[in-house]
Design a protein around this motif. Structure first.
Motif, PDB file in Angstrom:
ATOM      1  N   LYS A  43      -9.556   1.772   7.807  1.00 32.99           N
ATOM      2  CA  LYS A  43      -9.257   1.775   6.373  1.00 32.99           C
ATOM      3  C   LYS A  43      -7.783   1.456   6.128  1.00 32.99           C
ATOM      4  CE  LYS A  43     -12.804   5.079   4.961  1.00 32.99           C
ATOM      5  NZ  LYS A  43     -13.048   6.430   4.462  1.00 32.99           N
ATOM      6  N   MET A  44      -6.925   2.014   6.966  1.00 38.01           N
ATOM      7  CA  MET A  44      -5.492   1.814   6.774  1.00 38.01           C
ATOM      8  C   MET A  44      -5.025   0.449   7.229  1.00 38.01           C
ATOM      9  SD  MET A  44      -3.562   5.353   7.542  1.00 38.01           S
ATOM     10  CE  MET A  44      -2.026   4.548   7.190  1.00 38.01           C
ATOM     11  N   ALA A  45      -5.714  -0.144   8.206  1.00 35.28           N
ATOM     12  CA  ALA A  45      -5.257  -1.415   8.774  1.00 35.28           C
ATOM     13  C   ALA A  45      -5.151  -2.492   7.699  1.00 35.28           C
ATOM     14  CB  ALA A  45      -6.186  -1.853   9.900  1.00 35.28           C
ATOM     15  N   GLY A  46      -6.151  -2.589   6.848  1.00 38.31           N
ATOM     16  CA  GLY A  46      -6.126  -3.615   5.801  1.00 38.31           C
ATOM     17  C   GLY A  46      -4.980  -3.432   4.838  1.00 38.31           C
ATOM     18  N   ILE A  47      -4.797  -2.195   4.381  1.00 37.29           N
ATOM     19  CA  ILE A  47      -3.719  -1.922   3.431  1.00 37.29           C
ATOM     20  C   ILE A  47      -2.355  -2.150   4.082  1.00 37.29           C
ATOM     21  CG2 ILE A  47      -2.693  -0.155   1.955  1.00 37.29           C
ATOM     22  CD1 ILE A  47      -5.387  -0.898   0.940  1.00 37.29           C
ATOM     23  N   MET A  48      -2.200  -1.710   5.324  1.00 37.20           N
ATOM     24  CA  MET A  48      -0.923  -1.891   6.011  1.00 37.20           C
ATOM     25  C   MET A  48      -0.638  -3.370   6.249  1.00 37.20           C
ATOM     26  SD  MET A  48       0.369   1.011   6.051  1.00 37.20           S
ATOM     27  CE  MET A  48       1.834   0.684   6.995  1.00 37.20           C
ATOM     28  N   CYS A  49      -1.678  -4.143   6.580  1.00 37.67           N
ATOM     29  CA  CYS A  49      -1.494  -5.590   6.740  1.00 37.67           C
ATOM     30  C   CYS A  49      -1.054  -6.220   5.427  1.00 37.67           C
ATOM     31  CB  CYS A  49      -2.777  -6.241   7.243  1.00 37.67           C
ATOM     32  SG  CYS A  49      -3.140  -5.892   8.973  1.00 37.67           S
ATOM     33  N   LEU A  50      -1.689  -5.792   4.337  1.00 40.82           N
ATOM     34  CA  LEU A  50      -1.323  -6.311   3.024  1.00 40.82           C
ATOM     35  C   LEU A  50       0.146  -6.030   2.723  1.00 40.82           C
ATOM     36  CD1 LEU A  50      -2.047  -7.444   0.147  1.00 40.82           C
ATOM     37  CD2 LEU A  50      -2.433  -5.051  -0.472  1.00 40.82           C
ATOM     38  N   THR A 148       3.972   3.847  -0.202  1.00 42.48           N
ATOM     39  CA  THR A 148       2.758   3.080   0.069  1.00 42.48           C
ATOM     40  C   THR A 148       1.908   3.679   1.181  1.00 42.48           C
ATOM     41  OG1 THR A 148       4.062   1.627   1.480  1.00 42.48           O
ATOM     42  CG2 THR A 148       3.650   0.895  -0.764  1.00 42.48           C
ATOM     43  N   THR A 149       2.524   4.172   2.246  1.00 39.53           N
ATOM     44  CA  THR A 149       1.746   4.725   3.357  1.00 39.53           C
ATOM     45  C   THR A 149       1.001   5.982   2.920  1.00 39.53           C
ATOM     46  OG1 THR A 149       3.341   3.827   4.933  1.00 39.53           O
ATOM     47  CG2 THR A 149       1.862   5.540   5.731  1.00 39.53           C
ATOM     48  N   ILE A 150       1.668   6.855   2.204  1.00 41.62           N
ATOM     49  CA  ILE A 150       1.019   8.083   1.736  1.00 41.62           C
ATOM     50  C   ILE A 150      -0.098   7.738   0.747  1.00 41.62           C
ATOM     51  CG2 ILE A 150       1.360  10.216   0.430  1.00 41.62           C
ATOM     52  CD1 ILE A 150       4.217  10.271   1.583  1.00 41.62           C
ATOM     53  N   ALA A 151       0.157   6.789  -0.139  1.00 37.77           N
ATOM     54  CA  ALA A 151      -0.877   6.377  -1.085  1.00 37.77           C
ATOM     55  C   ALA A 151      -2.073   5.771  -0.357  1.00 37.77           C
ATOM     56  CB  ALA A 151      -0.302   5.382  -2.088  1.00 37.77           C
ATOM     57  N   THR A 152      -1.804   5.025   0.701  1.00 34.47           N
ATOM     58  CA  THR A 152      -2.892   4.456   1.497  1.00 34.47           C
ATOM     59  C   THR A 152      -3.727   5.551   2.142  1.00 34.47           C
ATOM     60  OG1 THR A 152      -1.548   2.506   1.966  1.00 34.47           O
ATOM     61  CG2 THR A 152      -3.423   2.898   3.409  1.00 34.47           C
TER      62      THR A 152
END
Length: 191
Positions: A43-50, A148-152
């Motif tokens: 789940k986090m990989a996509g957001i972190m890539c973005l 952003t990381t916490i929101a993700t």
């Protein structure tokens, strides 16, 4: 050292589970934690890539350099021995800019480069310079404008409004940074 701490915590939890008769819950938690970790990672990989891509675009377009120039006057008093155009100071401002945007993963390469540059400027190889200490303190406190990381993480765990914690993040990160800098500077004065 950290390996000993983690090993101790694992051994202690196994002993406590045996003493209190919770071995079944421990086994279930061990088996389920691997699955949930992989699910969270995906789940986090996509957001972190973005966000890393956005940070790369910001870096290539000069936006992060603009932020770095904007915060340069605020950082100059913290690093008075560094020249404004030195590679160390540039890496420090880029690292702080990425942290302000909540992009700790994107900030890491700048932080490592900054420490390399600061280490070459340090006269004593076995002792951290004041600049190195201040930079580590600032990087660890990590003042964030957009978490952003916490929101993700919050979104991955089902939050309907992952950014509603933005004001508490501002308050806590600013307080942590202020306290850390006060302590670091007060300890530097005693030398």
């Amino acid at each position: 050292m950290l390996n000993y701490i983690w090993s101790g915590l694992i051994i202690l939890s196994i002993i406590c589970a045996m003493i209190f008769g919770n071995t079944q819950e421990l086994s279930t938690a061990l088996l389920n934690s691997g699955t949930s970790s992989i699910e969270l990672l995906m789940k986090m990989a996509g957001i972190m890539c973005l966000w890393s891509g956005i940070m790369k675009i910001a870096e290539e377009s000069g936006f992060t350099s603009m932020i770095a120039k904007l915060f340069s006057p605020l950082l100059r008093p913290l690093f008075p021995r560094l020249k404004k155009d030195s590679p160390a100071f540039k890496c420090i401002t880029m690292n702080i800019s990425a942290n302000l945007l909540g992009l700790g993963n994107a900030a890491t390469p700048f932080g490592l480069k900054a420490m390399e540059h600061l280490h070459t400027l340090n006269g004593r190889r076995d002792t951290a310079s004041n600049e190195m200490v201040i930079f580590v303190v600032m990087n660890t406190a990590s003042l964030q404008l957009i978490p952003t990381t916490i929101a993700t993480l919050r979104q991955a765990y089902g939050s309907t409004d992952p950014f509603n914690i933005i004001v508490p993040v501002w308050i806590s990160s600013a307080t942590a940074l202020a306290v850390a800098l006060i302590i670091a500077f007060s300890l530097n004065l005693k030398k």
